[in-house]
Design a protein around this motif. Sequence first.
Motif, PDB file in Angstrom:
ATOM      1  N   TRP A   1      20.992  32.100  54.041  1.00  0.00           N
ATOM      2  CA  TRP A   1      21.111  32.513  55.449  1.00  0.00           C
ATOM      3  C   TRP A   1      20.087  33.578  55.812  1.00  0.00           C
ATOM      4  N   LYS A   2      19.637  34.356  54.824  1.00  0.00           N
ATOM      5  CA  LYS A   2      18.610  35.367  55.133  1.00  0.00           C
ATOM      6  C   LYS A   2      17.277  34.680  55.451  1.00  0.00           C
ATOM      7  N   ILE A   3      16.916  33.665  54.654  1.00  0.00           N
ATOM      8  CA  ILE A   3      15.640  32.963  54.907  1.00  0.00           C
ATOM      9  C   ILE A   3      15.759  32.101  56.167  1.00  0.00           C
TER      10      ILE A   3
ATOM     11  N   LEU B   1      23.265  32.933  37.377  1.00  0.00           N
ATOM     12  CA  LEU B   1      22.070  33.381  36.642  1.00  0.00           C
ATOM     13  C   LEU B   1      21.749  34.837  36.982  1.00  0.00           C
ATOM     14  N   THR B   2      21.999  35.231  38.224  1.00  0.00           N
ATOM     15  CA  THR B   2      21.768  36.628  38.613  1.00  0.00           C
ATOM     16  C   THR B   2      22.768  37.543  37.905  1.00  0.00           C
ATOM     17  N   ALA B   3      24.018  37.101  37.830  1.00  0.00           N
ATOM     18  CA  ALA B   3      25.035  37.894  37.120  1.00  0.00           C
ATOM     19  C   ALA B   3      24.659  38.057  35.652  1.00  0.00           C
TER      20      ALA B   3
ATOM     21  N   CYS C   1      36.478  46.104  44.852  1.00  0.00           N
ATOM     22  CA  CYS C   1      36.656  44.956  45.753  1.00  0.00           C
ATOM     23  C   CYS C   1      37.605  45.407  46.855  1.00  0.00           C
ATOM     24  N   SER C   2      37.831  44.555  47.847  1.00  0.00           N
ATOM     25  CA  SER C   2      38.807  44.923  48.869  1.00  0.00           C
ATOM     26  C   SER C   2      40.206  44.802  48.260  1.00  0.00           C
ATOM     27  N   ARG C   3      41.160  45.538  48.858  1.00  0.00           N
ATOM     28  CA  ARG C   3      42.522  45.571  48.301  1.00  0.00           C
ATOM     29  C   ARG C   3      43.088  44.150  48.167  1.00  0.00           C
TER      30      ARG C   3
ATOM     31  N   THR D   1      34.236  40.273  43.525  1.00  0.00           N
ATOM     32  CA  THR D   1      34.908  39.004  43.833  1.00  0.00           C
ATOM     33  C   THR D   1      34.066  38.090  44.714  1.00  0.00           C
ATOM     34  N   GLY D   2      32.801  38.478  44.980  1.00  0.00           N
ATOM     35  CA  GLY D   2      31.896  37.615  45.747  1.00  0.00           C
ATOM     36  C   GLY D   2      31.179  36.649  44.819  1.00  0.00           C
ATOM     37  N   GLY D   3      30.141  35.982  45.343  1.00  0.00           N
ATOM     38  CA  GLY D   3      29.443  34.947  44.580  1.00  0.00           C
ATOM     39  C   GLY D   3      28.940  35.462  43.236  1.00  0.00           C
ATOM     40  N   VAL D   4      28.090  36.481  43.247  1.00  0.00           N
ATOM     41  CA  VAL D   4      27.537  37.017  42.003  1.00  0.00           C
ATOM     42  C   VAL D   4      28.624  37.763  41.222  1.00  0.00           C
ATOM     43  N   GLY D   5      29.378  38.609  41.934  1.00  0.00           N
ATOM     44  CA  GLY D   5      30.323  39.504  41.270  1.00  0.00           C
ATOM     45  C   GLY D   5      31.395  38.787  40.477  1.00  0.00           C
TER      46      GLY D   5
ATOM     47  N   ALA E   1      17.859  43.656  39.418  1.00  0.00           N
ATOM     48  CA  ALA E   1      18.125  42.523  38.520  1.00  0.00           C
ATOM     49  C   ALA E   1      18.092  41.234  39.315  1.00  0.00           C
ATOM     50  N   ASN E   2      16.952  40.578  39.310  1.00  0.00           N
ATOM     51  CA  ASN E   2      16.845  39.297  39.999  1.00  0.00           C
ATOM     52  C   ASN E   2      17.418  38.181  39.145  1.00  0.00           C
ATOM     53  N   MET E   3      17.559  37.026  39.783  1.00  0.00           N
ATOM     54  CA  MET E   3      17.926  35.825  39.028  1.00  0.00           C
ATOM     55  C   MET E   3      16.839  35.547  37.994  1.00  0.00           C
ATOM     56  N   ARG E   4      17.245  35.221  36.753  1.00  0.00           N
ATOM     57  CA  ARG E   4      16.285  34.743  35.752  1.00  0.00           C
ATOM     58  C   ARG E   4      16.698  33.332  35.377  1.00  0.00           C
TER      59      ARG E   4
ATOM     60  N   SER F   1      20.882  46.491  40.023  1.00  0.00           N
ATOM     61  CA  SER F   1      21.280  46.087  41.374  1.00  0.00           C
ATOM     62  C   SER F   1      20.722  44.713  41.712  1.00  0.00           C
ATOM     63  N   THR F   2      21.510  43.911  42.444  1.00  0.00           N
ATOM     64  CA  THR F   2      21.026  42.594  42.886  1.00  0.00           C
ATOM     65  C   THR F   2      19.978  42.732  43.982  1.00  0.00           C
ATOM     66  N   LEU F   3      19.904  43.911  44.573  1.00  0.00           N
ATOM     67  CA  LEU F   3      18.893  44.122  45.624  1.00  0.00           C
ATOM     68  C   LEU F   3      17.765  44.966  45.074  1.00  0.00           C
TER      69      LEU F   3
ATOM     70  N   ASP G   1      39.655  49.943  45.261  1.00  0.00           N
ATOM     71  CA  ASP G   1      39.395  49.472  46.629  1.00  0.00           C
ATOM     72  C   ASP G   1      38.101  50.126  47.145  1.00  0.00           C
ATOM     73  N   HIS G   2      37.101  49.299  47.507  1.00  0.00           N
ATOM     74  CA  HIS G   2      35.810  49.880  47.903  1.00  0.00           C
ATOM     75  C   HIS G   2      35.833  50.514  49.297  1.00  0.00           C
ATOM     76  N   SER G   3      36.945  50.311  50.024  1.00  0.00           N
ATOM     77  CA  SER G   3      36.993  50.907  51.365  1.00  0.00           C
ATOM     78  C   SER G   3      37.535  52.347  51.328  1.00  0.00           C
TER      79      SER G   3
HETATM   80  N1  NAP Z   1      17.898  39.356  43.542  1.00  0.00           N
HETATM   81  C1  NAP Z   1      18.439  38.161  43.331  1.00  0.00           C
HETATM   82  O1  NAP Z   1      17.895  37.317  42.566  1.00  0.00           O
HETATM   83  C2  NAP Z   1      19.755  37.870  43.988  1.00  0.00           C
HETATM   84  C3  NAP Z   1      20.440  36.707  43.668  1.00  0.00           C
HETATM   85  C4  NAP Z   1      21.686  36.518  44.235  1.00  0.00           C
HETATM   86  C5  NAP Z   1      22.184  37.453  45.143  1.00  0.00           C
HETATM   87  N2  NAP Z   1      21.451  38.546  45.479  1.00  0.00           N
HETATM   88  C6  NAP Z   1      21.966  39.541  46.446  1.00  0.00           C
HETATM   89  O2  NAP Z   1      23.179  40.051  45.938  1.00  0.00           O
HETATM   90  C7  NAP Z   1      24.069  40.385  46.993  1.00  0.00           C
HETATM   91  C8  NAP Z   1      25.423  39.734  46.724  1.00  0.00           C
HETATM   92  O3  NAP Z   1      25.288  38.325  46.680  1.00  0.00           O
HETATM   93  P1  NAP Z   1      26.595  37.424  46.644  1.00  0.00           P
HETATM   94  O4  NAP Z   1      26.161  36.010  46.574  1.00  0.00           O
HETATM   95  O5  NAP Z   1      27.551  37.930  45.614  1.00  0.00           O
HETATM   96  O6  NAP Z   1      27.204  37.755  48.082  1.00  0.00           O
HETATM   97  P2  NAP Z   1      28.680  37.500  48.627  1.00  0.00           P
HETATM   98  O7  NAP Z   1      29.237  36.282  47.975  1.00  0.00           O
HETATM   99  O8  NAP Z   1      28.573  37.580  50.096  1.00  0.00           O
HETATM  100  O9  NAP Z   1      29.545  38.741  48.060  1.00  0.00           O
HETATM  101  C9  NAP Z   1      29.378  40.048  48.529  1.00  0.00           C
HETATM  102  C10 NAP Z   1      30.464  40.922  47.900  1.00  0.00           C
HETATM  103  O10 NAP Z   1      30.273  42.275  48.311  1.00  0.00           O
HETATM  104  C11 NAP Z   1      31.555  42.867  48.434  1.00  0.00           C
HETATM  105  N3  NAP Z   1      31.476  44.051  49.296  1.00  0.00           N
HETATM  106  C12 NAP Z   1      31.446  44.103  50.651  1.00  0.00           C
HETATM  107  N4  NAP Z   1      31.365  45.403  51.059  1.00  0.00           N
HETATM  108  C13 NAP Z   1      31.347  46.167  49.922  1.00  0.00           C
HETATM  109  C14 NAP Z   1      31.263  47.553  49.671  1.00  0.00           C
HETATM  110  N5  NAP Z   1      31.169  48.440  50.653  1.00  0.00           N
HETATM  111  N6  NAP Z   1      31.273  47.981  48.385  1.00  0.00           N
HETATM  112  C15 NAP Z   1      31.353  47.108  47.362  1.00  0.00           C
HETATM  113  N7  NAP Z   1      31.431  45.760  47.531  1.00  0.00           N
HETATM  114  C16 NAP Z   1      31.416  45.288  48.804  1.00  0.00           C
HETATM  115  C17 NAP Z   1      32.453  41.789  48.976  1.00  0.00           C
HETATM  116  O11 NAP Z   1      33.785  42.054  48.548  1.00  0.00           O
HETATM  117  P3  NAP Z   1      35.065  42.038  49.508  1.00  0.00           P
HETATM  118  O12 NAP Z   1      35.097  40.673  50.174  1.00  0.00           O
HETATM  119  O13 NAP Z   1      36.203  42.256  48.584  1.00  0.00           O
HETATM  120  O14 NAP Z   1      34.868  43.145  50.519  1.00  0.00           O
HETATM  121  C18 NAP Z   1      31.876  40.558  48.265  1.00  0.00           C
HETATM  122  O15 NAP Z   1      32.578  40.347  47.059  1.00  0.00           O
HETATM  123  C19 NAP Z   1      23.396  39.870  48.287  1.00  0.00           C
HETATM  124  O16 NAP Z   1      22.788  40.954  48.936  1.00  0.00           O
HETATM  125  C20 NAP Z   1      22.334  38.922  47.789  1.00  0.00           C
HETATM  126  O17 NAP Z   1      21.230  38.817  48.666  1.00  0.00           O
HETATM  127  C21 NAP Z   1      20.273  38.790  44.906  1.00  0.00           C
END
Ligand code: NAP
Length: 338
Positions: free
Chosen positions: A44-46, A132-134, A201-203, A179-183, A284-287, A259-261, A219-221
């Motif tokens: 979605w970013k691209i 792979l990023t994880a 993560c969220s509660r 609990t997101g995609g990478v996490g 830490a990018n995807m390898r 960091s993923t960023l 709880d990150h909030s």
């Molecule tokens: N560099 C690379 O190669 C690479 C590869 C993949 C991803 N990324 C980057 O990594 C990031 C995460 O990717 P994703 O696929 O995991 O995204 P995602 O599926 O949208 O997950 C994002 C996660 O962030 C959590 N979150 C939201 N607000 C937060 C806060 N204030 N503190 C801590 N956690 C919070 C959310 O948890 P809750 O729903 O519980 O709030 C959710 O689990 C993105 O920015 C993406 O661009 C980089």
Amino acid sequence: MKAYYSKAYGNSEASVFGELPDPVAGPGQVLVEIKAVSINPVDWKIRRGDARVVTGFRFPRIFGADFAGIVRETGPGVTAFTKGQRVYGSKSILLDRGGALAELRVVEENKLRLIPEGMSFNEAASLPIAALTALNGLRKCGLGRDTEVHDSSGNPGPASSGKQGSDSSRKEILINGGTGGVGHFAVQIARARGAMVTVTCSRANANLALNLGADMTIDHSTGELWSSGRKFDAIFDAHGHMKAWRVHKLLKPGGAYASTLFIPPPYLAIAVTRLLHGKKLMSANMRSLDEDWQELERLFSEGSLRPVIENTFPLERASEAFDLAMRGGFRGKIIIII
Ligand SMILES: NC(=O)c1ccc[n+]([C@@H]2O[C@H](COP(=O)([O-])OP(=O)(O)OC[C@H]3O[C@@H](n4cnc5c(N)ncnc54)[C@H](OP(=O)(O)O)[C@@H]3O)[C@@H](O)[C@H]2O)c1
């Protein structure tokens, strides 16, 4: 073929579901009948145009990098795959290249892998970028494969067998956004490596994090993480937005943060942290080496890695999948089924 494609950079208003010409496999290429595609933030970013200097200006344009499907035809010179095989992979969507959100896509032979036994199309499509990023993030945090806890017979232990090292010998890791995609992949891999895992993560998602293998959730909030006084050997920031000074407070001397960023300035703070306290702050990018894919497949076959998929959409409703991915508030991976 039916496809979900964009006519210009933008959000869902710039994308449509419609017909595009069928692609043809050239030399070294494979025509894949796509069955499932997962959405990653990079899609979605691209699509929005965040990196248009490196993503080109050719439209119509298909997004959706990670896919799984069936080999429909092979182009001249292809030897590794045959018609009917189940395959998966990740298509680069940089430099004018197209993603996978269509019924048929052409993929370079060397970008494809066979889907392991017992893995569904949805599960296979969920893995590439996020898992792979994880894996790479945890390696940078000192949780590579060589740190895995094994039982006395040499078999990998904890997630499948419940075995752990003694608490004092376990590396303490914080996974921010677990609990997101990478996490959600990172939590499971860290658990399989025998680490003591704390997850933010969220509660509402705390139970999921515990089920994935976390020892504790925060709880990150709330400000609980910052006021707890806790220190970690390593921090994997899957969410990617922790401030350098906060990381410094949370890390033990000699600890590592990945960091993923891309880690933003202040670079000075990062350099001083490393020099004075021996703490490493890294991106830490995807390898995507063959050994990385094999590692994911091994963890899956052992039962240590299970994708969480709670939201699926048919191709004609791909806009809803993108809107949800951008809005957040979902768990694990979002899949578009074709
Ligand atoms: N560099 C690379 O190669 C690479 C590869 C993949 C991803 N990324 C980057 O990594 C990031 C995460 O990717 P994703 O696929 O995991 O995204 P995602 O599926 O949208 O997950 C994002 C996660 O962030 C959590 N979150 C939201 N607000 C937060 C806060 N204030 N503190 C801590 N956690 C919070 C959310 O948890 P809750 O729903 O519980 O709030 C959710 O689990 C993105 O920015 C993406 O661009 C980089």
